[in-house]
Scaffold this motif. Structure first.
Motif, mmCIF file in Angstrom:
data_model
loop_
_atom_site.group_PDB
_atom_site.id
_atom_site.type_symbol
_atom_site.label_atom_id
_atom_site.label_comp_id
_atom_site.label_asym_id
_atom_site.label_seq_id
_atom_site.Cartn_x
_atom_site.Cartn_y
_atom_site.Cartn_z
ATOM 1 N N LEU A 200 0.817 -1.201 0.000
ATOM 2 C CA LEU A 200 0.000 0.000 0.000
ATOM 3 C C LEU A 200 0.858 1.261 0.000
ATOM 4 C CD1 LEU A 200 -2.699 -1.071 2.609
ATOM 5 C CD2 LEU A 200 -3.015 -0.824 0.145
ATOM 6 N N PRO A 201 0.377 2.307 -0.658
ATOM 7 C CA PRO A 201 1.111 3.579 -0.641
ATOM 8 C C PRO A 201 1.033 4.256 0.727
ATOM 9 C CG PRO A 201 -0.973 3.810 -1.799
ATOM 10 C CD PRO A 201 -0.825 2.362 -1.492
ATOM 11 N N GLU A 202 1.875 5.245 0.932
ATOM 12 C CA GLU A 202 1.922 5.937 2.219
ATOM 13 C C GLU A 202 0.590 6.620 2.531
ATOM 14 O OE1 GLU A 202 3.452 6.949 5.825
ATOM 15 O OE2 GLU A 202 4.403 5.693 4.294
ATOM 16 N N ARG A 203 0.028 7.328 1.534
ATOM 17 C CA ARG A 203 -1.286 7.969 1.716
ATOM 18 C C ARG A 203 -2.173 7.615 0.532
ATOM 19 N NH1 ARG A 203 -1.996 14.072 3.420
ATOM 20 N NH2 ARG A 203 -1.118 14.430 1.355
ATOM 21 N N LEU A 227 -5.029 16.551 -7.080
ATOM 22 C CA LEU A 227 -4.579 16.376 -5.702
ATOM 23 C C LEU A 227 -3.078 16.110 -5.663
ATOM 24 C CD1 LEU A 227 -7.611 14.237 -4.472
ATOM 25 C CD2 LEU A 227 -7.098 16.617 -3.850
ATOM 26 N N PRO A 228 -2.440 16.255 -4.491
ATOM 27 C CA PRO A 228 -0.984 16.053 -4.399
ATOM 28 C C PRO A 228 -0.543 14.730 -4.992
ATOM 29 C CG PRO A 228 -1.852 16.924 -2.339
ATOM 30 C CD PRO A 228 -3.043 16.640 -3.199
ATOM 31 N N LYS A 229 0.595 14.760 -5.682
ATOM 32 C CA LYS A 229 1.068 13.573 -6.385
ATOM 33 C C LYS A 229 1.452 12.438 -5.437
ATOM 34 C CE LYS A 229 2.687 15.820 -10.653
ATOM 35 N NZ LYS A 229 1.398 16.441 -10.732
ATOM 36 N N THR A 230 1.663 12.746 -4.170
ATOM 37 C CA THR A 230 1.984 11.695 -3.200
ATOM 38 C C THR A 230 0.750 10.891 -2.795
ATOM 39 O OG1 THR A 230 1.721 13.321 -1.428
ATOM 40 C CG2 THR A 230 3.968 12.932 -2.257
ATOM 41 N N LEU A 231 -0.427 11.404 -3.142
ATOM 42 C CA LEU A 231 -1.679 10.738 -2.786
ATOM 43 C C LEU A 231 -2.084 9.786 -3.908
ATOM 44 C CD1 LEU A 231 -4.019 10.800 -0.622
ATOM 45 C CD2 LEU A 231 -5.192 12.348 -2.194
ATOM 46 N N LYS A 232 -2.480 8.571 -3.527
ATOM 47 C CA LYS A 232 -2.895 7.586 -4.521
ATOM 48 C C LYS A 232 -4.335 7.135 -4.261
ATOM 49 C CE LYS A 232 1.799 6.092 -5.534
ATOM 50 N NZ LYS A 232 2.697 4.947 -5.836
ATOM 51 N N LEU A 233 -4.869 6.398 -5.218
ATOM 52 C CA LEU A 233 -6.229 5.874 -5.113
ATOM 53 C C LEU A 233 -6.163 4.352 -5.138
ATOM 54 C CD1 LEU A 233 -9.359 6.357 -5.170
ATOM 55 C CD2 LEU A 233 -9.190 6.240 -7.672
ATOM 56 N N LEU A 273 -7.900 -1.783 5.796
ATOM 57 C CA LEU A 273 -7.714 -0.914 4.633
ATOM 58 C C LEU A 273 -8.477 0.398 4.799
ATOM 59 C CD1 LEU A 273 -7.865 -3.813 2.147
ATOM 60 C CD2 LEU A 273 -6.110 -2.074 2.000
ATOM 61 N N TYR A 274 -9.694 0.330 5.350
ATOM 62 C CA TYR A 274 -10.430 1.556 5.665
ATOM 63 C C TYR A 274 -9.673 2.393 6.686
ATOM 64 C CZ TYR A 274 -15.023 0.270 3.561
ATOM 65 O OH TYR A 274 -16.061 -0.017 2.714
ATOM 66 N N ALA A 275 -9.244 1.760 7.773
ATOM 67 C CA ALA A 275 -8.624 2.485 8.887
ATOM 68 C C ALA A 275 -7.302 3.129 8.486
ATOM 69 C CB ALA A 275 -8.414 1.543 10.071
ATOM 70 N N ASP A 276 -6.598 2.530 7.543
ATOM 71 C CA ASP A 276 -5.287 3.032 7.140
ATOM 72 C C ASP A 276 -5.378 4.092 6.048
ATOM 73 O OD1 ASP A 276 -2.511 2.852 7.632
ATOM 74 O OD2 ASP A 276 -2.227 1.724 5.775
ATOM 75 N N LEU A 338 -7.485 16.593 4.038
ATOM 76 C CA LEU A 338 -6.061 16.277 4.070
ATOM 77 C C LEU A 338 -5.234 17.339 4.780
ATOM 78 C CD1 LEU A 338 -5.727 15.004 0.386
ATOM 79 C CD2 LEU A 338 -5.602 13.588 2.437
ATOM 80 N N ASP A 339 -5.640 18.599 4.674
ATOM 81 C CA ASP A 339 -4.822 19.706 5.189
ATOM 82 C C ASP A 339 -5.226 20.190 6.572
ATOM 83 O OD1 ASP A 339 -3.360 19.655 2.883
ATOM 84 O OD2 ASP A 339 -4.368 21.362 1.946
ATOM 85 N N ASP A 340 -6.444 19.946 6.980
ATOM 86 C CA ASP A 340 -6.936 20.486 8.248
ATOM 87 C C ASP A 340 -7.178 19.335 9.227
ATOM 88 O OD1 ASP A 340 -8.349 21.684 10.336
ATOM 89 O OD2 ASP A 340 -9.428 23.052 9.006
ATOM 90 N N LYS A 341 -6.214 19.090 10.108
ATOM 91 C CA LYS A 341 -6.296 17.960 11.036
ATOM 92 C C LYS A 341 -7.451 18.109 12.021
ATOM 93 C CE LYS A 341 -1.415 16.641 10.833
ATOM 94 N NZ LYS A 341 -0.165 16.432 11.603
ATOM 95 N N VAL A 342 -7.728 19.341 12.432
ATOM 96 C CA VAL A 342 -8.829 19.571 13.368
ATOM 97 C C VAL A 342 -10.160 19.216 12.700
ATOM 98 C CG1 VAL A 342 -10.085 21.307 14.702
ATOM 99 C CG2 VAL A 342 -7.574 21.317 14.673
ATOM 100 N N PHE A 343 -10.335 19.695 11.469
ATOM 101 C CA PHE A 343 -11.548 19.394 10.718
ATOM 102 C C PHE A 343 -11.686 17.889 10.509
ATOM 103 C CE2 PHE A 343 -13.611 18.791 6.500
ATOM 104 C CZ PHE A 343 -14.862 19.282 6.817
ATOM 105 N N TYR A 344 -10.564 17.236 10.188
ATOM 106 C CA TYR A 344 -10.566 15.789 9.973
ATOM 107 C C TYR A 344 -11.048 15.058 11.225
ATOM 108 C CZ TYR A 344 -8.869 11.178 8.469
ATOM 109 O OH TYR A 344 -8.791 9.859 8.108
ATOM 110 N N GLU A 345 -10.521 15.435 12.380
ATOM 111 C CA GLU A 345 -10.892 14.771 13.628
ATOM 112 C C GLU A 345 -12.354 15.027 13.983
ATOM 113 O OE1 GLU A 345 -9.282 12.546 15.392
ATOM 114 O OE2 GLU A 345 -7.712 12.628 13.853
#
Length: 380
Positions: A200-203, A227-233, A273-276, A338-345
């Motif tokens: 699996l990729p990092e993100r 989206l950022p190139k480091t992000l995969k699907l 896979l969901y959790a990661d 992806l960018d706002d950790k507070v919003f994500y939580e």
């Protein structure tokens, strides 16, 4: 109580309707251990996810001895001969788990049918004219002859009322609970094991579901390009047919071959896979409920979903909803998560709070109450 269940999908299908059938059998047989559950299937097959259930003392699998054993004969048995066996077996209530009932059930015993959706009417291009007529006859007639109907969402209930002309008071909305496997703790070692097994990729964004036109995967593909190139699907589900070819062509056109993975994984690996995942994508234009949304939220991963059917029921405040054709809105939603950790939580907590309503206990109690109402209705 002796409860008969339509076992065709539980035995032969490992996706949506099969999952629902096994979930119902699992939860009801645990919640009501004194009841006897008889699963009627026109054919037997090895099914690793069904085998543990069949080992329970209060579950029995009923398979006919058909000669010759071929499709039309099995269909005839399921439609006409099986009801006679229900009578011989002393069944108190029969539950059609996948949209239909035997044609002659009315004179045999009280019956409940679960109707999941009427996708064939909303997206007719995916079905032949003959299939659409057949489903209209089978599903519509089943809805009319059933003593009670279970709809898996308010959206499906509205469709049953509008398309089949069923009285609202005959329908119970009972949400399918999330399989208990999604509530188990997932430790770091397990994540590392799954990550290594599938490289699996990092993100990554996770998309679970058959790749077909209604599921609208092209929205996520086109947004990925922004989206950022480091992000995969990571796609999990069958990829066959014309729409899958369109998806592959678009991936190549956008130069995303190295950013998209397609996996086939066993059910037991799905929670990890969901959790990661960084987030989950469920861009379907129409669903009866949208179980992958609830599964993802259960493990704490927010979801981007689409408006237009019932996905707001599955996701509540734990998902962000976009128009199924709005690539810009999808991209902005993904970047916000992806960018706002507070919003994500916040979204993760809202999602986990929302899915508390999809419990096994709530499902079992509501389903048994539906059975009891069906038996009472049959006496009037």
């Amino acid at each position: 109580m002796r409860i008969g269940l339509d076992g065709k999908r539980a035995v032969l299908n490992n996706t949506g309707l099969g999952n629902y059938s096994r979930y119902c059998l699992n939860i009801m047989s645990m919640a009501f251990s004194s009841a006897r559950f008889i699963l009627y299937s026109p054919k037997d097959a090895i099914n690793e996810r069904l085998e543990p259930l069949l080992a329970r003392e209060n579950i029995e699998l009923a398979i006919p001895n058909l000669k010759p054993d071929w499709g039309p004969v099995r269909s005839w048995w399921r439609t006409f001969d099986m009801p006679l066996r229900l009578k011989d077996d002393g069944i108190d209530i029969y539950h059609g788990l996948s949209n239909e009932l035997p044609l002659t059930i009315r004179n045999i015993c009280p019956a409940v049918v679960t109707i999941h959706d009427i996708i064939y009417r909303r997206f007719p291009k995916g079905y032949t004219a003959i299939d659409r007529r057949l489903y209209d006859f089978k599903y519509g007639r089943s809805a009319r002859i059933a003593n009670r109907i279970i709809a898996i969402s308010e959206c499906t209930k509205a469709d049953i009322i509008n398309d089949y002309g069923i009285e609202p008071q005959k329908i119970d909305v009972i949400y399918q609970g999330v399989d208990p496997i999604f509530t188990l703790n997932i430790d770091t070692a397990r994540k590392q094991e799954i990550r290594a097994r599938y490289s699996l990729p990092e993100r990554y964004i996770l998309a679970v579901g058959t790749v077909e036109e209604r599921k609208n995967l092209l929205l996520a593909i086109r947004a990925l390009d922004n989206l950022p190139k480091t992000l995969k699907l990571v796609i999990i589900g069958s990829m066959k047919g014309d729409y899958s070819e369109k998806v592959r062509t678009e991936i190549a056109r956008l130069g995303l071959n190295d950013r998209v993975m397609h996996l086939q994984v066993p059910f037991n690996d799905l929670p990890v896979l969901y959790a990661d995942a960084a987030l989950t994508s469920y861009t379907s234009r129409y669903e009866g409920f949208g179980l992958p949304v609830a599964e993802s939220l259960t493990v704490g991963t927010p979801v981007i979903a689409c408006t237009g059917s019932c996905l707001e029921e599955a996701g509540g405040e734990g998902a962000i909803y976009v128009n199924p054709d709005d690539v810009k809105a999808y991209t902005e939603a993904a970047m916000h998560l992806l960018d706002d950790k507070v919003f994500y939580e916040i979204k993760a907590r809202q999602g986990q709070r929302h899915v508390r309503r999809f419990t096994a206990d709530a499902f079992a109690k509501a389903t048994m109450a539906c059975y009891q109402k069906a038996i009472i209705d049959s006496l009037s």
